[in-house]
Design an enzyme around this catalytic site. Sequence first.
Site, short mmCIF file in Angstrom:
data_model
loop_
_atom_site.label_atom_id
_atom_site.label_comp_id
_atom_site.label_asym_id
_atom_site.label_seq_id
_atom_site.Cartn_x
_atom_site.Cartn_y
_atom_site.Cartn_z
N LYS A 19 0.82 -1.23 0.00
CA LYS A 19 0.00 0.00 0.00
C LYS A 19 0.85 1.27 0.00
O LYS A 19 0.44 2.26 -0.58
CB LYS A 19 -1.03 -0.01 1.13
CG LYS A 19 -0.47 0.05 2.52
CD LYS A 19 -1.59 -0.13 3.54
CE LYS A 19 -1.02 -0.43 4.90
NZ LYS A 19 -0.11 0.56 5.48
N ARG A 94 -6.96 3.62 11.45
CA ARG A 94 -6.58 2.24 11.71
C ARG A 94 -7.54 1.53 12.65
O ARG A 94 -7.36 0.35 12.94
CB ARG A 94 -5.21 2.25 12.36
CG ARG A 94 -4.30 1.18 11.80
CD ARG A 94 -2.96 1.69 11.70
NE ARG A 94 -1.90 0.76 11.61
CZ ARG A 94 -0.88 0.97 10.80
NH1 ARG A 94 -0.88 2.00 9.98
NH2 ARG A 94 0.12 0.13 10.80
N ARG A 133 11.23 -7.26 3.10
CA ARG A 133 11.49 -5.85 3.39
C ARG A 133 12.38 -5.70 4.63
O ARG A 133 13.22 -4.81 4.71
CB ARG A 133 10.15 -5.14 3.64
CG ARG A 133 10.29 -3.65 3.91
CD ARG A 133 8.94 -2.99 4.03
NE ARG A 133 8.26 -3.35 5.27
CZ ARG A 133 7.01 -3.05 5.56
NH1 ARG A 133 6.26 -2.42 4.67
NH2 ARG A 133 6.47 -3.38 6.70
N ARG A 139 13.94 -2.44 9.14
CA ARG A 139 13.03 -1.75 10.06
C ARG A 139 12.98 -2.49 11.38
O ARG A 139 12.89 -3.71 11.43
CB ARG A 139 11.62 -1.73 9.44
CG ARG A 139 11.32 -0.42 8.76
CD ARG A 139 10.00 -0.46 8.06
NE ARG A 139 8.86 -0.66 8.96
CZ ARG A 139 7.61 -0.41 8.58
NH1 ARG A 139 7.35 0.03 7.37
NH2 ARG A 139 6.61 -0.61 9.42
N ARG A 150 1.53 -7.05 14.61
CA ARG A 150 0.96 -6.02 13.73
C ARG A 150 -0.14 -6.61 12.84
O ARG A 150 -1.17 -5.98 12.61
CB ARG A 150 2.07 -5.37 12.90
CG ARG A 150 2.93 -4.44 13.78
CD ARG A 150 4.28 -4.15 13.15
NE ARG A 150 4.15 -3.46 11.90
CZ ARG A 150 4.99 -3.63 10.86
NH1 ARG A 150 6.00 -4.48 10.96
NH2 ARG A 150 4.82 -2.96 9.77
#
Length: 202
Positions: A19, A94, A133, A139, A150
Amino acid sequence: MTQPRSARFLIVGPQGSGKGTQGVLIAEAFGVPAVSTGDIFRANIAGETELGLQVQAIIESGELVPDALTSELVRDRLSQDDAAKGFLLDGYPRNRGQVADLDAFLGDRGESLDAVIELVVPRAESIERISKRAIEQGRTDDTEEVIANRLAIYERETAPILAVYRESGLVTEIDGVGGLDEVTSRIFAALAERGLVPPVAV
Ligand code: AMP
């Protein structure tokens, strides 16, 4: 080519649905800012700002930053001149509380959303993409345990907000599996069906 009156979009999908990348492409085409709450928080953490220090531990655990703080941040950002004709929000709202906050903010301004783009990606595929990723970007919230948290929060709190927007007929579901360009084309085709066509430079 006429320019759509406004281009106020949300892009919603699980972590690893692509996204962020798709959001930037759509925003660029429509000439509106892409506003990612996750990016804003990460920039503040990197810059060691007061906000960054406040949210760092929360983000590293994969939990959500409190609604009041997040909604204030978004209101400030959407009040800037470049967001007057539209915006693409990535990662906000969210949960139901944030949906109410956004509704109130837009309602006060006599504005409303034009479309909610839902990127549909199966769980196994999102996990695979986030793991990739994690290696590429390093990250701190892309560890296996935090990713699971998450995704669980997405399924519990974020997925249900789509039901709210679906009732208003705003949701356009996009199959998020496939190549980057392929998914981008699907999004533009779906928006065009709703009369939302990017302005063309002449
Ligand atoms: P993202 O890049 O959208 O996955 O966001 C990374 C992290 O930032 C999330 O796991 C949350 O801790 C925090 N965050 C981003 N957007 C929000 C939001 N709308 N509400 C609360 N926390 C958020």
